[in-house]
Design a protein around this motif. Structure first.
Motif, PDB file in Angstrom:
ATOM      1  N   ILE A 129      25.340  31.606  38.699  1.00  0.00           N
ATOM      2  CA  ILE A 129      25.317  30.897  37.416  1.00  0.00           C
ATOM      3  C   ILE A 129      23.929  30.859  36.781  1.00  0.00           C
ATOM      4  O   ILE A 129      23.745  31.342  35.671  1.00  0.00           O
ATOM      5  N   ILE A 179      22.833  32.603  33.297  1.00  0.00           N
ATOM      6  CA  ILE A 179      22.259  31.815  32.198  1.00  0.00           C
ATOM      7  C   ILE A 179      20.933  32.429  31.779  1.00  0.00           C
ATOM      8  O   ILE A 179      20.680  32.654  30.598  1.00  0.00           O
ATOM      9  N   SER A 222      21.437  35.991  30.168  1.00  0.00           N
ATOM     10  CA  SER A 222      22.013  35.964  28.826  1.00  0.00           C
ATOM     11  C   SER A 222      21.076  35.288  27.844  1.00  0.00           C
ATOM     12  O   SER A 222      21.051  35.622  26.667  1.00  0.00           O
ATOM     13  N   TYR A 234      22.112  20.333  15.149  1.00  0.00           N
ATOM     14  CA  TYR A 234      22.416  19.966  16.542  1.00  0.00           C
ATOM     15  C   TYR A 234      21.275  20.377  17.463  1.00  0.00           C
ATOM     16  O   TYR A 234      20.761  19.587  18.257  1.00  0.00           O
ATOM     17  N   SER A 242      20.626  29.581  23.571  1.00  0.00           N
ATOM     18  CA  SER A 242      22.015  29.117  23.549  1.00  0.00           C
ATOM     19  C   SER A 242      22.397  28.791  22.115  1.00  0.00           C
ATOM     20  O   SER A 242      23.512  29.068  21.676  1.00  0.00           O
ATOM     21  N   ALA A 272      23.120  32.063  20.368  1.00  0.00           N
ATOM     22  CA  ALA A 272      24.441  32.562  20.753  1.00  0.00           C
ATOM     23  C   ALA A 272      25.512  31.783  20.000  1.00  0.00           C
ATOM     24  O   ALA A 272      26.515  32.342  19.546  1.00  0.00           O
ATOM     25  N   TRP A 304      35.423  30.026  37.197  1.00  0.00           N
ATOM     26  CA  TRP A 304      34.341  29.683  38.106  1.00  0.00           C
ATOM     27  C   TRP A 304      33.437  28.621  37.512  1.00  0.00           C
ATOM     28  O   TRP A 304      33.343  27.509  38.010  1.00  0.00           O
ATOM     29  N   VAL A 305      32.819  28.964  36.369  1.00  0.00           N
ATOM     30  CA  VAL A 305      31.792  28.069  35.835  1.00  0.00           C
ATOM     31  C   VAL A 305      32.378  26.697  35.507  1.00  0.00           C
ATOM     32  O   VAL A 305      31.834  25.669  35.879  1.00  0.00           O
ATOM     33  N   LYS A 347      32.824  25.027  39.276  1.00  0.00           N
ATOM     34  CA  LYS A 347      31.474  24.462  39.272  1.00  0.00           C
ATOM     35  C   LYS A 347      31.306  23.333  38.276  1.00  0.00           C
ATOM     36  O   LYS A 347      30.228  22.760  38.145  1.00  0.00           O
ATOM     37  N   THR A 390      21.568  13.526  40.423  1.00  0.00           N
ATOM     38  CA  THR A 390      21.488  13.572  41.889  1.00  0.00           C
ATOM     39  C   THR A 390      20.543  12.507  42.429  1.00  0.00           C
ATOM     40  O   THR A 390      20.422  12.365  43.637  1.00  0.00           O
ATOM     41  N   ASN A 408      29.098  16.506  29.438  1.00  0.00           N
ATOM     42  CA  ASN A 408      27.966  16.435  28.535  1.00  0.00           C
ATOM     43  C   ASN A 408      27.958  17.703  27.699  1.00  0.00           C
ATOM     44  O   ASN A 408      28.202  18.796  28.208  1.00  0.00           O
ATOM     45  N   ILE A 409      27.671  17.545  26.416  1.00  0.00           N
ATOM     46  CA  ILE A 409      27.822  18.683  25.517  1.00  0.00           C
ATOM     47  C   ILE A 409      26.800  19.785  25.809  1.00  0.00           C
ATOM     48  O   ILE A 409      27.109  20.980  25.742  1.00  0.00           O
ATOM     49  N   ILE A 410      25.603  19.406  26.233  1.00  0.00           N
ATOM     50  CA  ILE A 410      24.540  20.408  26.364  1.00  0.00           C
ATOM     51  C   ILE A 410      24.853  21.453  27.429  1.00  0.00           C
ATOM     52  O   ILE A 410      24.916  22.647  27.132  1.00  0.00           O
ATOM     53  N   ILE A 442      27.596  23.713  26.273  1.00  0.00           N
ATOM     54  CA  ILE A 442      27.225  24.730  25.284  1.00  0.00           C
ATOM     55  C   ILE A 442      26.373  25.804  25.920  1.00  0.00           C
ATOM     56  O   ILE A 442      26.561  27.001  25.687  1.00  0.00           O
ATOM     57  N   ILE A 443      25.465  25.389  26.803  1.00  0.00           N
ATOM     58  CA  ILE A 443      24.642  26.404  27.473  1.00  0.00           C
ATOM     59  C   ILE A 443      25.550  27.390  28.197  1.00  0.00           C
ATOM     60  O   ILE A 443      25.414  28.608  28.060  1.00  0.00           O
ATOM     61  N   ASN A 444      26.547  26.857  28.921  1.00  0.00           N
ATOM     62  CA  ASN A 444      27.407  27.764  29.676  1.00  0.00           C
ATOM     63  C   ASN A 444      28.260  28.628  28.764  1.00  0.00           C
ATOM     64  O   ASN A 444      28.382  29.835  28.964  1.00  0.00           O
ATOM     65  N   SER A 471      27.708  29.510  25.662  1.00  0.00           N
ATOM     66  CA  SER A 471      26.938  30.524  24.932  1.00  0.00           C
ATOM     67  C   SER A 471      26.408  31.575  25.876  1.00  0.00           C
ATOM     68  O   SER A 471      26.278  32.744  25.503  1.00  0.00           O
ATOM     69  N   SER A 472      26.150  31.176  27.136  1.00  0.00           N
ATOM     70  CA  SER A 472      25.742  32.226  28.073  1.00  0.00           C
ATOM     71  C   SER A 472      26.905  33.199  28.238  1.00  0.00           C
ATOM     72  O   SER A 472      26.715  34.408  28.329  1.00  0.00           O
ATOM     73  N   LEU A 507      29.131  33.888  25.919  1.00  0.00           N
ATOM     74  CA  LEU A 507      29.170  34.713  24.701  1.00  0.00           C
ATOM     75  C   LEU A 507      28.127  35.819  24.785  1.00  0.00           C
ATOM     76  O   LEU A 507      28.404  36.987  24.520  1.00  0.00           O
ATOM     77  N   ALA A 508      26.940  35.437  25.219  1.00  0.00           N
ATOM     78  CA  ALA A 508      25.891  36.440  25.332  1.00  0.00           C
ATOM     79  C   ALA A 508      26.343  37.529  26.297  1.00  0.00           C
ATOM     80  O   ALA A 508      26.101  38.720  26.084  1.00  0.00           O
TER      81      ALA A 508
END
Lengths: 402, 402, 402
Positions: free
Chosen positions: A335, A339, A342, B43, B343, B346, C47-48, C52, C60, C333-335, C338-340, C342-343, C345-346
């Protein structure tokens, strides 16, 4: 209409659509773009992957267990205590060998305290009095040792005195040996055993070499030459922490022993080794007496033949050692890899966008390229449908020339 | 063929290739696209960067060292103990001033216990008996104080009794003062010194102001007005934690003192300050006696003239304070910045994709635009090669009209 | 020029620009591309996100407070101590019930030690001597119990002896019961109360069921059948940790009780439950006596009628239990979402890039498609401007045919 659209959509499902590119035979921008690409690639590979190990998933929450064991004896000969030998059971508090342990190096002993009345120590402002009215009965002395009985005790010829208090009497007299009593603690050794576990990766390890050479572990001392020897000389620890042992021994202080596990689990477990560092935790720098040094009071309780309790109060100065373990383990994980990759690809896109700006607006023939890149389509006029190919490739300025 | 391909590839290395765009003079979709772009930008900048500080690398694993020191005395006058004064050495357990400390506020004292035989406390179900057969010799009393000797002891006129046990006798009688013995502990103060270190950023700090005004640190008390004063009144701590001191003092309890370091290391170190919060850790809410309150037993051991050990058993009720330090430090770092930016980029791509759908399938002239966007190429017919320009721009429906 | 450019730029602000695509009616590549897309999608969703939980923000660093309470008594009958009963106050060190507690299961008692001179234990190499010169006065015995007085003590008929030392005399004789004294500690129970808090999500919970059934909490024992019962039998803990209780009881050892909170806060709080695991922390495996087992020394101090201190030295062997709490809480959480995304998409972009390579260089008609995808534009010759449409669509090889 929608029908047709969906049908067309379905039919074209297995056509491969690929962006149409315009080749601008402009070496300037071309080179620029390659440079951008290369630098992004270099950053991605060199920094993100090689240096920062961006391909790894990391675990920073480790479980740790610390066992400590001190060795050493000290001999003292003072007027108060006479000849006395101090061994581990005497100077280590608490005795269990946990990750935080205290070595008593200096002390103020107030023996044979009993519940009684006696004058409060004159060093406490609140206890000073001129007459009994200054000592309100039953009131506790602020920052003092007991509650006032209501009497003000003076020496015959002095005008000021101190309030009488009910307390453990006699009260402690505020004076400690300038020279630390157990200065020789400098040569004591401590054996630190630390086992850690990275729960996320189910990886465990110890800081003790799995060696057969037992005598080595008994005789070695930690140093630059022996980075994996778990036995430390207190004096060295303090020195490495930037402190002066004798001075700390008399004032007290706190030393942090940081054990850092920085493990790359893609390599062999034997490559995962602890790194020790030492630092002083009570800020000697700021010279506020309140926040420098380290001491605490405790008492040993006895009972005499009449069954009356009495105690020996001990104000212990010494060095507290906090063994603090922290660590980070990294292991390849798809992962973060993806990340990072990309994000790099997206960067390429940004680079292309930047180069486009140059091509379309900053160079001499930008006007022309703009025409080529952007194909204008009008759908209003019937004419447009009859000759699609014509206006198909016309750029704004060309239209102007017509 | 492959040869040529590679040659062409190499030659064209420094041509700049840029996507060919079709300008759809459709204000609706155009505006839509701008809106999408702007909202993504908003955003990205507003939320990700300004609010969430997405440009920072964070370190949540901090090293912390805590030193605590209590001050205060309490006077009690009970039938059991008579007039007695309690000072720090009496009521603080353990005495070393670690991050977890216990203030004894109520206690059950069982003096002069000796190894002997005596009746077990009647409050223990397993110890009740009708006759000796109920007391199996050598069997330990479940949740009791000793092992049964095999005899059942009764008062003359009662039918039921309790087993005789071998134990520290007499056994503790289960009754504790309703009113806490050391209720005045409410006014005691604790000085909490906390030094932290963020290993990743090599940043250290203390919760004690580096002030010259020593008297301030001696006299101040933590409150809303003095958020950086490290001296706390126990009563206030309990109140802030939502507890009732007197009630906790008699039942015992656990209070968590959370020190939170939330540091933005891009700012000045002086901006990195601790934030204190207080909470009750033993769930008073759930009224299960087993999980509320806090107490433990310990003993003071004595030896009489004959060298026989005896002890004073103390069941101590009181408040345990757990100083828990956690923190988060953020500092600008290129990697998370780039991950977030890219991100966002993208996302732009996703936005464009969405607008394409609108343009190509949802608006009136979508059919026409589809033709423009997708340039169909056939490679089967020789004809196609002779006049590439012609079919080059033909969209499906146009072909239909021929 | 720049003027015009900016003007055009502004005018075209609300034109929607969309990439021009070339439809390659090549089913092979088309299918390939769809496969790539689907696999990326599968990876992303399956997976993601599902496995995950890539849509969650995780915390943590949890705050944790542990209270432990032991129950049980043991009866021993030895020549040294006679009949003796051990209760909690005797064998638990420290008594406060913290997260790290020690249960004494075996001990070497050295009663009535006084500050005096006596021969050092013969088991210490450094203390052996042939004559007084081997015992340098004032020198501490390495790994010994005192400082040498300068005399070498021998039995009448032996040539070798041991140095006389000033120490707590008599010194401890190195022999411990093979069979653990408190072997019955195997049946003791410990009640572990753990409250945790995830500061980032302001989420708190306890490991004690909020049940009304109080008797359950008093009678239950942790096991596979009762995973949420907080009462553990020591023997079971050791067994689950892969140890042999009797053997550990005599040698000593350290057991880690890991409490893991792995909470998905998008679900109900009741789904967030602790998971217990047990492991042995002192590496029994490596048979180095120095790093296996666990013991420490402590002393009880007494004072005789003459006011002279004497002590009972106790070398305690036993099992130390470290309750280690760690956990991970995840919440949408939105961040990261979106990172995942868009990764992903990339990644699609990367897939397209890969398929392009196939289309343009690996298939038979790649040459032709290359010509279609890349539209070459020359801006040098005046001619180019007069007939843009012509060379507009010419691909390299076609130029070659002219």
């Amino acid at each position: 209409m929608g029908q047709v659209a969906w049908k067309a959509l379905f039919l074209s499902l297995f056509d491969y659509k690929t962006e149409k590119y315009v080749i601008a035979k402009n070496k300037k921008v071309g080179v620029l773009y390659r440079v951008v690409q290369l630098s992004i690639l270099a950053y991605l590979v060199g920094w993100v992957f090689v240096v920062k190990k961006g391909y790894q998933d990391t675990d920073t929450s480790l479980q740790s267990s610390v066992i400590t064991k001190l060795k050493g004896v000290a001999f003292t000969n003072t007027s108060e205590l006479g000849e006395r030998l101090w061994d581990v059971a005497d100077y280590v508090i608490p005795p269990q060998g946990e990750s935080v342990f205290f070595v008593m190096t200096n002390l103020i002993v107030t023996p044979n305290q009993r519940q009684d009345t006696c004058p409060e120590s004159a060093s406490i402002p609140d206890a000073l009095c001129d007459n009994d009215t200054d000592c309100l009965e039953g009131e506790a002395v602020v920052a003092g040792n007991g509650v006032k009985t209501g009497r003000c005790l003076k020496d015959r010829d002095s005008t000021r005195g101190t309030c009488e208090i009910l307390a453990w009497c006699p009260v402690e007299k505020r004076s400690k040996p300038k020279k630390p009593l157990l200065g020789s603690a400098e040569n004591f050794t401590v054996y630190i055993k630390n086992s850690i576990r990275f729960p996320k990766f189910k990886f465990s390890k110890m800081n003790v070499l799995a060696t057969d050479n037992e005598s080595y572990l008994k005789s070695c001392r930690y140093s630059q030459e022996h980075p994996y020897c778990p036995i430390f000389v207190l004096g060295n620890i303090v020195r490495w922490a930037g402190g002066n042992f004798q001075e700390m021994a008399s004032e007290g202080g706190v030393i942090g022993i940081q054990i850092e596990w920085n493990c790359d689990l893609d390599k062999a477990p034997s490559e995962c080794n602890p790194h020790y560092s030492f630092s002083r935790l009570d800020n000697k720098s700021a010279e506020t007496s309140i926040s420098s040094g380290y001491n605490f009071r405790f008492a040993k309780y006895y009972r005499d033949a009449e069954g009356v309790d009495y105690r020996t109060l001990i104000k212990a100065y010494g060095i507290r050692f906090d063994v603090m373990v922290n660590g980070k383990a990294g292991k390849f994980n798809i992962i973060p890899t993806i990340i990072n990759i990309s994000s790099g690809l997206a960067l390429m896109g940004a680079g292309a966008f930047f180069c486009d700006l140059v091509l379309l607006y900053l160079i001499k023939k930008s006007n022309f390229y703009r025409g080529k890149k952007y194909e204008e389509v009008k759908s209003s006029s019937r004419k447009s449908l009859s000759s699609p190919t014509l206006n198909g490739n016309q750029s704004p300025d060309q239209l102007g020339t017509l």
